[in-house]
Design a protein around this motif. Structure first.
Motif, PDB file in Angstrom:
ATOM      1  N   ARG A   1     -70.345 -28.745-110.815  1.00 28.09           N
ATOM      2  CA  ARG A   1     -71.898 -28.558-111.531  1.00 28.09           C
ATOM      3  C   ARG A   1     -72.767 -29.772-111.145  1.00 28.09           C
ATOM      4  O   ARG A   1     -74.037 -29.730-111.386  1.00 28.09           O
ATOM      5  N   LEU A   2     -72.038 -30.947-110.517  1.00 28.32           N
ATOM      6  CA  LEU A   2     -72.728 -32.159-110.363  1.00 28.32           C
ATOM      7  C   LEU A   2     -73.867 -31.947-109.287  1.00 28.32           C
ATOM      8  O   LEU A   2     -75.152 -32.410-109.173  1.00 28.32           O
TER       9      LEU A   2
ATOM     10  N   LYS B   1     -75.720 -29.068-109.068  1.00 33.91           N
ATOM     11  CA  LYS B   1     -76.943 -28.461-109.704  1.00 33.91           C
ATOM     12  C   LYS B   1     -77.560 -29.202-110.973  1.00 33.91           C
ATOM     13  O   LYS B   1     -78.717 -29.176-111.118  1.00 33.91           O
ATOM     14  N   GLU B   2     -76.690 -30.174-111.437  1.00 33.54           N
ATOM     15  CA  GLU B   2     -77.405 -31.125-112.503  1.00 33.54           C
ATOM     16  C   GLU B   2     -77.240 -32.471-112.038  1.00 33.54           C
ATOM     17  O   GLU B   2     -76.774 -32.921-110.916  1.00 33.54           O
ATOM     18  N   GLU B   3     -78.180 -33.334-112.767  1.00 30.27           N
ATOM     19  CA  GLU B   3     -77.823 -34.684-112.646  1.00 30.27           C
ATOM     20  C   GLU B   3     -76.685 -35.403-113.220  1.00 30.27           C
ATOM     21  O   GLU B   3     -75.931 -34.646-114.082  1.00 30.27           O
ATOM     22  N   PHE B   4     -76.264 -36.380-112.551  1.00 34.50           N
ATOM     23  CA  PHE B   4     -74.883 -37.131-112.963  1.00 34.50           C
ATOM     24  C   PHE B   4     -75.023 -37.318-114.492  1.00 34.50           C
ATOM     25  O   PHE B   4     -75.931 -38.134-114.747  1.00 34.50           O
ATOM     26  N   SER B   5     -74.033 -36.915-115.213  1.00 30.36           N
ATOM     27  CA  SER B   5     -73.719 -37.452-116.572  1.00 30.36           C
ATOM     28  C   SER B   5     -72.659 -37.952-116.935  1.00 30.36           C
ATOM     29  O   SER B   5     -71.722 -38.051-115.882  1.00 30.36           O
TER      30      SER B   5
ATOM     31  N   HIS C   1     -69.720 -35.780-116.299  1.00 35.37           N
ATOM     32  CA  HIS C   1     -68.922 -35.504-114.859  1.00 35.37           C
ATOM     33  C   HIS C   1     -68.078 -36.556-114.535  1.00 35.37           C
ATOM     34  O   HIS C   1     -67.376 -36.164-113.661  1.00 35.37           O
TER      35      HIS C   1
END
Length: 143
Positions: A43-44, A46-50, A53
């Motif tokens: 999912r990294l 598609k999304e910003e690193f959180s 992750h």
């Protein structure tokens, strides 16, 4: 009831602890955990690193380390007496009885969970009878 039996005819140590079933179950859980970590880490893209992750990546790395550790362990139900180098009684702070670790010639180890303090004494007597030395923690194991 004892977990260890000495088969004098075949000169083997028979272990009755369902080790192979436990190994298969743990490997299945670890593989599912690793696949779950991969899916959640993907999912990294598609999304910003959180923070989540980072947790999933860490879980994936820890799972790989645990799977590699399984290569150093033996789960067989029957071990030749000649293949046992020494044994060690390993205690931890949560369990007063601990585990019995057999160090084998093939650089693997066989771990047996001990249920009672009476079993510790039985195992010590059996290993003395079989001339299997106790592991000396001051010396390094040489294979």
């Amino acid at each position: 009831m004892s977990l260890l039996y000495w088969d004098k005819e075949q000169n083997t140590l028979e272990i009755k602890d369902e080790g192979k079933q436990q190994k298969n179950g743990l490997i299945l859980i670890l593989v599912i955990n690793f696949l779950n970590a991969i899916i959640n880490s993907l999912r990294l893209f598609k999304e910003e690193f959180s923070f989540m992750h980072g947790i999933w990546i860490s879980l994936g790395i820890l799972t790989i380390i645990m799977l590699f550790d399984f290569r150093k362990r033996d789960f067989s139900d029957s071990i030749s007496i000649n293949s046992i180098l020494n044994y060690k009684h390993k205690k931890n702070f949560l369990d007063s009885t601990g585990q019995l670790v057999l160090h084998l010639n093939n650089k693997k180890r066989r771990t047996i969970n001990i249920v009672s303090k009476k079993q510790i004494d039985e195992f010590e007597i059996l290993f003395q009878e079989l001339n299997i030395p106790k592991h000396d923690s001051t010396k390094e194991i040489i294979y």
